[in-house]
Design an enzyme around this catalytic site. Structure first.
Site, mmCIF file in Angstrom:
data_model
loop_
_atom_site.group_PDB
_atom_site.id
_atom_site.type_symbol
_atom_site.label_atom_id
_atom_site.label_comp_id
_atom_site.label_asym_id
_atom_site.label_seq_id
_atom_site.Cartn_x
_atom_site.Cartn_y
_atom_site.Cartn_z
ATOM 1 N N HIS A 63 0.854 -1.185 0.000
ATOM 2 C CA HIS A 63 0.000 0.000 0.000
ATOM 3 C C HIS A 63 0.896 1.243 0.000
ATOM 4 O O HIS A 63 2.020 1.219 0.512
ATOM 5 C CB HIS A 63 -0.890 -0.008 1.242
ATOM 6 C CG HIS A 63 -1.947 1.054 1.233
ATOM 7 N ND1 HIS A 63 -1.685 2.345 1.611
ATOM 8 C CD2 HIS A 63 -3.250 1.018 0.877
ATOM 9 C CE1 HIS A 63 -2.795 3.065 1.501
ATOM 10 N NE2 HIS A 63 -3.764 2.278 1.051
ATOM 11 N N GLU A 110 -4.924 1.505 -8.584
ATOM 12 C CA GLU A 110 -5.296 2.909 -8.386
ATOM 13 C C GLU A 110 -4.451 3.748 -9.334
ATOM 14 O O GLU A 110 -3.520 4.405 -8.915
ATOM 15 C CB GLU A 110 -5.092 3.346 -6.938
ATOM 16 C CG GLU A 110 -6.022 2.640 -5.976
ATOM 17 C CD GLU A 110 -6.086 3.306 -4.612
ATOM 18 O OE1 GLU A 110 -7.014 4.085 -4.385
ATOM 19 O OE2 GLU A 110 -5.203 3.035 -3.784
#
Lengths: 233, 233, 233, 233
Positions: B98, B146
């Site tokens: 992440h 993303e």
């Protein structure tokens, strides 16, 4: 927030690191808890984060500490160890700045402040007398002294070793407890360090690599009590 | 070791990060679990490490994932998150890389190998289409796309967005599931992304900052089911 | 901005790491420069940051590369290695993601983009064939293949080794040059690898630990030329 | 090894960070050098690593410091900043533990020891009075005090600010010089801090963001001299 159990000398730290987890950790924690009660010795136990809840639920005499935490506030920070979450899981404190998880000075200061805020004790590791004296300025509850610059010099006796490192901390802040962390591998080592005047000592491999871990932990806690009573008659 | 629940589309990831912990996390997990069953949608939930055990014990339809782990073997490594400990606490998988907890490429590869070894699913985050394609070479179970380089360009439609990022992953390895992670703030966003062809989506702030978190999570899971049924009649 | 010298096979990378600096580095760089001209072999030399300027001023045939850089923009960032500063000091490129200075995937992508922006070549290290294929997606100029998962297996021949790792990169992007970095300790190793079809190879300790470093570097460059001519008659 | 120029109060630190490099850095360094001579003020200048050599060659009155270094010994360590290389390039010292490049406590201690070994001065940054006192235990040459916990309180006067932070350091070790680093944006700020009793101050943005950087640096050095003479008549 209240810290439930007060840390008073003599005490002993057992650090499972990444050696043990889950059911085996829980079983050992119960055995340590029983011995801690039997010999009236406080024990700081630092399981994996994932085991803090289960271990905390199962012990009465043991202070469960996280191995580390991050100083972030509630909010973002994926992958972090949130102080509030550590506390909520049942921990009484947190270890900081171990050689395997070193912190920046600013980070260490922030962690100690956050621990104070949420009601967690702090036990901070120092790798030298100079570092111990520096850390004492940040006022943690306990400092682990492993003065590697003294180890192996031969000419330094156990008594001098304990006195020098303890003195370096206490001269800055007499309220800080000092744990002597030098290479404890069996009950005799424990007895000798506590008998020499130490307030506390501890081990990882002494217990983690023992054939019978519960028996070794019990023998070490008995040695803490015996050494303490001999040193403080 | 077996992974208990299979991840099948459509699924949804809820990431509490450091927003929530303890009893509040447990209560929300139970509400999510119920809604996941009601709408037959798999949910990946990533609580703080300290909450993995309690949450895992309390859910049936939710896959509990750690927010991160370290690829070390059993042994030394104070302050680490041991893969075996994560698994033993009841987790089904682990999130990796992440943006708030980035990994080196070698570290990511090692984590994926360790996850495979102990029986944990891996969900790996990518911040661009190039990065998603690179990560696909390492064969995780799920990739979170993303693609920040597409966001905000205006000229790119939702359909194109989903198609491009999914295609980049599937062209390397069609077995990898793709989660579209772009700014979900309510049920309408969830519906639109799933309706556009996504296998999965997810949110942190959409749920964490909602006034009624359980109601918001339920509404989003309902939107996943509705979007999926509309896209796959 | 123009990159002054084009990297064409065969080429050779010499990595002084933190073994050498200052006047000794400068003298060796001049000797390498002369040998690079003599055998018509491109050399990538990666001195300490502090030596980039002096070495760049002193060489004609050698491409001076930084050992690393940070992807930050001009501005804040004390302690960083600014891409523009590396370029201004005379470097032609930068090495990235070495095992001793690993980058996050997002950081590696950002560094490659910044290198492109300021006109620096990139040579990126991979520790496995999977990692090499992943990195190829990010389109650096050169990938160093040190497939540790093949080394020491015994059953894999030099030819297979070179073919597999080169193929993994070229199948993603045929424009990327591949440097075979496996344990070169003398001219014979250099000859064998280039003879087996490699475009490039390189060494640190082979030169840095040699009694006569200039002579060893010269012998290795001669072996590159000889191996190349034998492989491409 | 000798340190060529002695650091004596009053002195001034100019930190280009990643704002400036190459020819522009060199030209500014020459202008600063001239002003430093004119006003008899020592200046510590911390250019990018790649500019240390050129700047060192061009100045007489300026002490060139690296922005950071790594405590590794000569040998392996790709991407590192070797203390011996910093020294060989002409640096007189090194800045350590800036908020943008924080060090672990053990790393800071190791860097100070290495600096001592190769003959480099150390200027160490502290973000609070507690941290300054802690760092003083490690005996660097200069401590930068930026007590963020005092800044902006309004009720604290300049004199109290300078006195408290300087006192915290000197009470541990009176030989350590103290640089007051609070938000200097023009010559008036410089005069006020030095006039209040500071031994030194410094700036990054005050010079780096000035329209005429050389003129601003000169004005600040003039203010150092004027403030010092007023404070020490």
């Amino acid at each position: 927030m209240l810290k439930n159990i007060k840390i008073v000398p003599p005490f002993f730290e057992i650090g499972p690191k990444a050696y043990m987890y889950g059911d085996e950790m829980l079983a050992l924690a119960k055995a340590i808890d029983e011995a801690a009660g039997e010999f009236d010795v406080r024990v700081i136990l630092t399981p994996q984060y994932t085991d803090i809840y289960r271990v905390s639920q199962a012990v009465k005499n043991v202070l469960v500490f996280a191995q580390h935490m991050d100083p972030l506030p509630v909010g973002r920070g994926l992958g972090s160890v949130l102080p509030e979450a550590v506390k909520a899981a049942g921990a009484s404190g947190v270890m900081l700045n171990h050689a395997e998880k070193p912190l920046t000075l600013a980070g260490l200061r922030a962690c100690i402040a956050r621990a104070e805020e949420v009601g967690l004790y702090t036990i901070v590791c120092a790798d030298s007398i100079a570092e111990a004296a520096a850390i004492a300025r940040l006022a943690p509850d306990v400092i682990v002294c492993e003065p590697t610059d003294l180890i192996g010099t031969g000419t330094v006796s156990d008594d001098e070793y304990v006195r020098a490192s303890t003195g370096a901390v206490k001269s800055v802040n007499p309220d800080i407890l000092v744990l002597q962390g030098a290479g404890i591998s069996g009950p005799d080592d424990v007895y000798r360090v506590i008998r020499a005047g130490a307030e506390a000592t501890g081990t990882t491999s002494g217990v983690m690599k023992a054939a019978d871990k519960a028996a070794m932990a019990r023998a070490m806690l008995e040695a803490v009590r015996r050494g303490w009573d001999a040193a403080h008659p």
